[in-house]
Design a protein around this motif. Structure first.
Motif, mmCIF file in Angstrom:
data_model
loop_
_atom_site.group_PDB
_atom_site.id
_atom_site.type_symbol
_atom_site.label_atom_id
_atom_site.label_comp_id
_atom_site.label_asym_id
_atom_site.label_seq_id
_atom_site.Cartn_x
_atom_site.Cartn_y
_atom_site.Cartn_z
ATOM 1 N N GLY A 46 112.720 48.220 45.986
ATOM 2 C CA GLY A 46 112.617 46.883 46.553
ATOM 3 C C GLY A 46 113.998 46.312 46.826
ATOM 4 N N GLU A 73 110.800 41.230 45.524
ATOM 5 C CA GLU A 73 110.015 41.897 46.567
ATOM 6 C C GLU A 73 109.968 43.413 46.350
ATOM 7 O OE1 GLU A 73 111.443 40.787 50.409
ATOM 8 O OE2 GLU A 73 111.043 38.653 50.129
ATOM 9 N N TYR A 86 108.929 46.649 42.998
ATOM 10 C CA TYR A 86 108.311 46.997 41.720
ATOM 11 C C TYR A 86 109.243 47.908 40.922
ATOM 12 C CZ TYR A 86 107.128 51.296 44.240
ATOM 13 O OH TYR A 86 107.202 52.447 44.981
ATOM 14 N N LYS A 125 105.200 44.808 39.048
ATOM 15 C CA LYS A 125 105.437 44.272 40.376
ATOM 16 C C LYS A 125 106.121 42.903 40.324
ATOM 17 C CE LYS A 125 101.499 46.542 42.649
ATOM 18 N NZ LYS A 125 100.259 46.314 43.457
ATOM 19 N N GLU A 140 106.431 40.075 43.315
ATOM 20 C CA GLU A 140 106.081 39.757 44.684
ATOM 21 C C GLU A 140 106.207 38.258 44.938
ATOM 22 O OE1 GLU A 140 102.118 41.303 44.734
ATOM 23 O OE2 GLU A 140 102.757 43.307 45.385
#
Length: 260
Positions: free
Chosen positions: A127, A174, A176, A188, A190
């Motif tokens: 990410g 954004e 994991y 995660k 997000e």
């Protein structure tokens, strides 16, 4: 009337004292020139970054970069050699900062972050990663100098740096984290969720590298310079293994100086 006389006398004594001090300084500068010594005070700023070479496969793309404002102040003693005084040795002492901010998209990037409860999570991150690096140093360059012309001087040689303060931190978002290994439990992050990291305590206190540059004498005493500083050892301590590749400080110092 007496007060005015005494005031005038004090002013005259002050002027005479300043003239004598200036005369002594001029004599010292002339004597230094006879022995091939030159002194220079420099100020400028560092532009560059701290980066692995080459970029590892874990870093898939650089999405943002800011060089920040990094100042440098330096004092140099130059000893010119030979009859023509074309070659010389420069010994300097520099107080400087180096830093940057970056954003990168990564895959299986070795990472240790802080979870929502303050617990440490270690594993492989896929990410976005935002990194902030800033450090202050005392640096000592020892350079060979050569006068290409009366106005242009080239220099090159090694330098050492002692870190006085350092910050290497940031956050991930954004993406994991695979805990412990690339196929471990997935955590995660997000949306607005992010997790910080801080490797400031793992920065190395002693760095060394090479420096090369050019100095142009714009006026009788005013110089303009550009020096490339290339670090040759990792900014992190030897036993630090969270980041699996070495990172080297590479900066261009641009500024001006006054020579005596």
């Amino acid at each position: 009337m007496k007060r005015n006389i005494f005031t005038i006398l004090f002013i005259i004594l002050g002027i005479v004292s300043n003239l004598r001090a200036q005369e002594d300084r001029n004599k010292s500068i002339i004597q230094s020139a006879v022995y091939g010594l030159e002194y220079e005070i420099k100020a400028g700023f560092n532009v560059g970054g701290t980066s692995p070479l080459p970029l590892p496969e874990e870093i898939r793309a650089i999405k943002g970069y800011s060089p920040n404002i990094n100042f440098a102040i330096e004092g140099d003693i130059i000893k010119w050699l030979g009859k023509k005084k074309e070659w010389g040795i420069i010994l300097g002492l520099r107080l400087e900062t180096k830093g940057m901010e970056t954003k990168a998209r990564t895959k299986n990037y070795s990472m240790e972050i802080f979870g929502d409860g303050g617990e440490k999570l270690k594993g492989n991150w896929t990410g976005m990663v935002k990194t902030k690096f800033r450090a202050s140093y005392f640096s000592v360059p020892v350079l060979a100098a050569w006068k290409l012309s009366p106005r242009v001087r080239l220099s090159a040689g090694p330098y050492i740096s002692i870190q006085t303060s350092g910050d290497f931190s940031g956050h991930v978002y954004e993406g994991y984290l695979r805990e412990n290994n690339p196929i471990g439990n997935k955590v995660k992050f997000e949306g607005d969720s992010e997790a910080p990291y801080d490797f400031s305590e793992d920065l190395r206190s002693f760095l060394w590298g090479v420096q090369a540059g050019v100095t142009w004498r714009a006026f009788k005493h005013l110089n303009v310079h550009a020096d490339l500083n290339w670090g040759l050892n990792d900014i992190f301590k030897k036993d630090f293994n969270t980041i699996t590749f070495a990172m080297y400080p590479i900066y261009l110092n641009i500024g001006f100086g006054y020579s005596f």
